[in-house]
Design a protein around this motif. Structure first.
Motif, PDB file in Angstrom:
ATOM      1  N   GLY A 198     -26.556  48.020  21.474  1.00 25.78           N
ATOM      2  CA  GLY A 198     -27.853  47.709  20.878  1.00 25.78           C
ATOM      3  C   GLY A 198     -29.016  48.132  21.736  1.00 25.78           C
ATOM      4  O   GLY A 198     -30.060  47.503  21.761  1.00 25.78           O
ATOM      5  N   LEU A 199     -28.859  49.256  22.459  1.00 27.11           N
ATOM      6  CA  LEU A 199     -29.917  49.672  23.369  1.00 27.11           C
ATOM      7  C   LEU A 199     -31.154  50.169  22.640  1.00 27.11           C
ATOM      8  O   LEU A 199     -32.259  50.069  23.160  1.00 27.11           O
ATOM      9  N   LEU A 212     -29.612  35.808  14.076  1.00 31.75           N
ATOM     10  CA  LEU A 212     -29.374  35.323  12.713  1.00 31.75           C
ATOM     11  C   LEU A 212     -28.371  36.220  11.994  1.00 31.75           C
ATOM     12  O   LEU A 212     -27.363  35.756  11.437  1.00 31.75           O
ATOM     13  N   VAL A 213     -28.630  37.524  12.039  1.00 32.55           N
ATOM     14  CA  VAL A 213     -27.739  38.464  11.355  1.00 32.55           C
ATOM     15  C   VAL A 213     -26.349  38.403  11.969  1.00 32.55           C
ATOM     16  O   VAL A 213     -25.334  38.371  11.254  1.00 32.55           O
ATOM     17  N   LEU A 214     -26.303  38.346  13.293  1.00 36.01           N
ATOM     18  CA  LEU A 214     -25.018  38.362  13.984  1.00 36.01           C
ATOM     19  C   LEU A 214     -24.189  37.137  13.595  1.00 36.01           C
ATOM     20  O   LEU A 214     -22.990  37.248  13.277  1.00 36.01           O
ATOM     21  N   THR A 220     -27.821  49.037  12.297  1.00 38.86           N
ATOM     22  CA  THR A 220     -27.088  50.000  13.120  1.00 38.86           C
ATOM     23  C   THR A 220     -26.833  49.465  14.521  1.00 38.86           C
ATOM     24  O   THR A 220     -26.327  50.191  15.365  1.00 38.86           O
ATOM     25  N   ASN A 221     -27.212  48.212  14.784  1.00 35.90           N
ATOM     26  CA  ASN A 221     -26.994  47.657  16.117  1.00 35.90           C
ATOM     27  C   ASN A 221     -25.496  47.517  16.386  1.00 35.90           C
ATOM     28  O   ASN A 221     -24.797  46.751  15.722  1.00 35.90           O
ATOM     29  N   CYS A 222     -25.007  48.276  17.355  1.00 33.79           N
ATOM     30  CA  CYS A 222     -23.561  48.300  17.614  1.00 33.79           C
ATOM     31  C   CYS A 222     -23.035  46.930  18.014  1.00 33.79           C
ATOM     32  O   CYS A 222     -21.863  46.633  17.822  1.00 33.79           O
ATOM     33  N   ALA A 223     -23.914  46.098  18.604  1.00 32.72           N
ATOM     34  CA  ALA A 223     -23.432  44.797  19.041  1.00 32.72           C
ATOM     35  C   ALA A 223     -22.896  44.008  17.848  1.00 32.72           C
ATOM     36  O   ALA A 223     -21.887  43.307  17.963  1.00 32.72           O
ATOM     37  N   ILE A 224     -23.549  44.142  16.688  1.00 29.97           N
ATOM     38  CA  ILE A 224     -23.163  43.336  15.536  1.00 29.97           C
ATOM     39  C   ILE A 224     -21.834  43.804  14.958  1.00 29.97           C
ATOM     40  O   ILE A 224     -20.898  43.019  14.787  1.00 29.97           O
ATOM     41  N   GLY A 265     -19.768  45.540  16.457  1.00 29.75           N
ATOM     42  CA  GLY A 265     -18.793  45.375  17.538  1.00 29.75           C
ATOM     43  C   GLY A 265     -18.182  43.981  17.520  1.00 29.75           C
ATOM     44  O   GLY A 265     -16.964  43.815  17.626  1.00 29.75           O
ATOM     45  N   ARG A 266     -19.031  42.936  17.362  1.00 30.69           N
ATOM     46  CA  ARG A 266     -18.487  41.570  17.314  1.00 30.69           C
ATOM     47  C   ARG A 266     -17.685  41.353  16.054  1.00 30.69           C
ATOM     48  O   ARG A 266     -16.657  40.654  16.071  1.00 30.69           O
TER      49      ARG A 266
END
Lengths: 227, 347
Positions: free
Chosen positions: A26-27, A49-51, A109-113, A115-116
């Protein structure tokens, strides 16, 4: 994961597997919107919230979705929640919505989301996934706010400017100013400042971890000697 | 009886880092004197102050890294960084900007990457760019050259101005400072003046700005000394100045009113200092001969592009930093073939 404790989940999210400082996921939003602490906080809360919601949903449908199509399904789930969050911010936090602009829809597009969703929620039950989402989101928010504060202080000599975007008109007085004739270092506000600031934050985290590890080794050695 | 056996090379010279850096400093003396002659005491004060800050930062950070600071301080590389920085910035730069610049150059750009020999970027130029981007106004307020300056400051006045910011009685910043010739050229060209009209001002000498071109000449003398001592090779300076001249000439021929003569670009701003002392930094530049030609020529072309169409009037620092980034790639593709071997595998 041998340790099934919730405290480990929380510690992972906040510190030892921090999505921004350790996983470096999420950089794009992390670097782009952290020019003030409030912007960082706003995007951090939206992401959390989204996560959390996407983790919960993915965990609920994890046994229904065939592995072949899981990624498109996850993306659909995430995109739905991002749309909902975006519309809510448009309705209730219009000022902040305008400042963050394109980076709210870009949470998709946040990879963290994803990704989890892929690494955790699709393999764990509802409650654990929710805790994981909250912890990871809080860790990400922490990194965003820390980087935002750092850049705001160095770059503009203020802290919590534009707090009214988030907390209403009454919060205007929250803004701290470091001094009337403080010449901000413009670079901190510009994109290179984000990279430099993030680099220093990661370095600081590694230093703290290194200190903690060496202390642990010393304790073990001391115990070995006394026994 | 045993004789000492020594492997080749059998002729030796004291070719250490200290020796090299010492010669770089000696070669910078003519340019420094010229800068002081034309632009006042500020440059000398900046050089001394920047060196003190640079050496102190280096000692501090080496202590933090648990190393003995003495050898790395004795190699004089921090002093060279400080001198190059001080020659590039305006002579009346406030002291705290010098501190920020030097701390950034030594601690962040040099030591955080591993110290001398490991820094991918030229520390002096990185510090210059940091300050130029962060504090554009003090970084572009130059003093007029000696022959145009009606308010030449004495040594003590300069010292007071740099360290306390207080101007001598009756003077304002506007009376003391002046835009650089490159800046003037750009602004006037943007206002659609022709070169002939612009050159009507007393600011100009034969090629570049009055005073500036002579500073360039004295840097050139120092650069030739470095070439003579074989501390730098001819590839980077020649390619850099050559490319700049060729591309500037091309545009000058196409439109003589809107593009200054090629030698204007060579003798303005930091071209000569950059070509001989900054682009040739052995750590951050290319190492293969073919690579050095590409590296130098690319810097020359970029200088012209940024000066003519970019957002800043001078471009040596930006071009050098950009090509610092490209240097490892250029080196990779220009490795010379080892005698007796096939062409290398990536061709």
């Amino acid at each position: 994961m041998a340790d099934t404790g919730y405290s480990k989940l929380i510690k992972d999210g906040l510190w030892s597997n921090n999505q921004a400082l350790v996983a470096l996921l999420g950089l794009c939003p992390l670097l782009a919107v952290t020019n003030t602490a409030i912007n960082g906080l706003g995007l951090g809360i939206a992401t959390t919230l989204v996560l959390t919601l996407s983790n919960v949903t993915v965990s609920l449908i994890r046994n229904l979705v065939r592995p072949e199509v899981r990624l498109p399904v996850f993306v659909l789930v995430i995109a739905s929640f991002v749309t909902a969050v975006e519309l809510s911010m448009n309705a209730w936090f219009y000022g902040l919505y305008k400042v963050l602009g394109i980076f709210i829809p870009l949470i998709v597009t946040n990879c963290a989301i994803i990704g989890r969703a892929e690494a955790f929620a699709s393999k764990n039950n509802l409650f654990r996934s929710a805790i994981d989402g909250l912890a990871m989101g809080a860790g990400f928010t922490f990194a965003l706010v820390a980087l935002g504060s750092l850049r705001e202080i160095v770059g503009m000599g203020t802290l919590l400017s534009q707090a009214h975007l988030m907390f209403g008109e009454g919060a205007r007085g929250l803004t701290l100013t470091l001094g009337e004739d403080f010449n901000g270092m413009l670079l901190a506000i510009l994109p290179p400042g984000a990279f430099l600031g993030l680099g220093f934050m990661i370095a600081l985290k590694n230093v703290i971890d290194g200190r903690a590890a060496s202390r642990k080794v010393k304790v073990v050695l001391a115990e070995a000697q006394t026994s | 009886m045993r004789f000492a056996t020594i492997t080749s090379p059998h002729t030796e010279r004291p070719n250490s880092v200290t020796w090299t850096m010492l010669w770089v400093l000696i070669a910078l003396i003519p340019g420094t004197i010229a800068m002081t002659w034309y632009f006042g005491w500020g440059t000398l004060i900046n050089i001394v102050f920047a060196s003190v800050v640079a050496v102190t930062s280096e000692a501090l950070v080496l202590k933090m890294r648990g190393r003995n600071p003495i050898p790395e301080i004795k190699d004089l590389s921090a002093v060279v960084t400080a001198v190059l920085f001080a020659l590039a910035v305006p002579p009346l730069l406030p002291w705290w900007l010098t501190v920020i610049g030097m701390v950034f150059a030594i601690i962040v750009v040099k030591q955080l990457y591993g110290g001398i020999g490991y820094n991918p970027f030229n520390p002096a130029m990185a510090a210059y760019v940091l300050l130029l981007v962060s504090y554009p106004i003090p970084m572009t307020s130059w003093v007029p050259p000696e022959m145009l300056n009606q308010h030449a400051l004495s040594f003590s006045q300069t010292l007071t101005l740099i360290f306390t910011g207080s101007l001598p009685a009756g003077l304002t910043w506007d009376a003391l400072s002046m835009a650089t010739p490159l800046d003037v050229m750009r602004t006037q060209l943007d206002l659609n003046f022709t070169l002939g009209e612009i050159k009507n001002s007393p600011l100009w000498g034969d090629f570049g700005g009055l005073g500036w071109e002579w500073v360039g000449n004295w840097y050139l003398l120092g650069g030739l000394l470095l070439l003579y001592k074989r501390i730098i090779s001819w590839h980077i300076p020649v390619a850099m100045i050559g490319a700049l001249v060729v591309i500037a000439m091309l545009f000058h021929i196409i439109d003589q009113d809107a593009h200054p003569f090629a030698l204007f670009h060579v003798f303005s701003g930091g071209t000569i200092l950059g070509a001989f002392f900054i682009a040739t930094d052995p750590v951050s530049a290319c190492t293969t001969k073919k690579g050095q030609l590409i590296y130098g020529a690319s810097i020359g072309v970029l200088i012209y592009i940024i000066r003519t169409w970019g957002g800043y009037p001078d471009a040596v620092a930006f071009s050098v930093l950009l090509l610092n980034m490209a240097a490892p790639t250029i080196d990779y593709y220009t490795q010379p073939r080892v005698f007796g071997h096939e062409r290398s595998s990536h061709d």
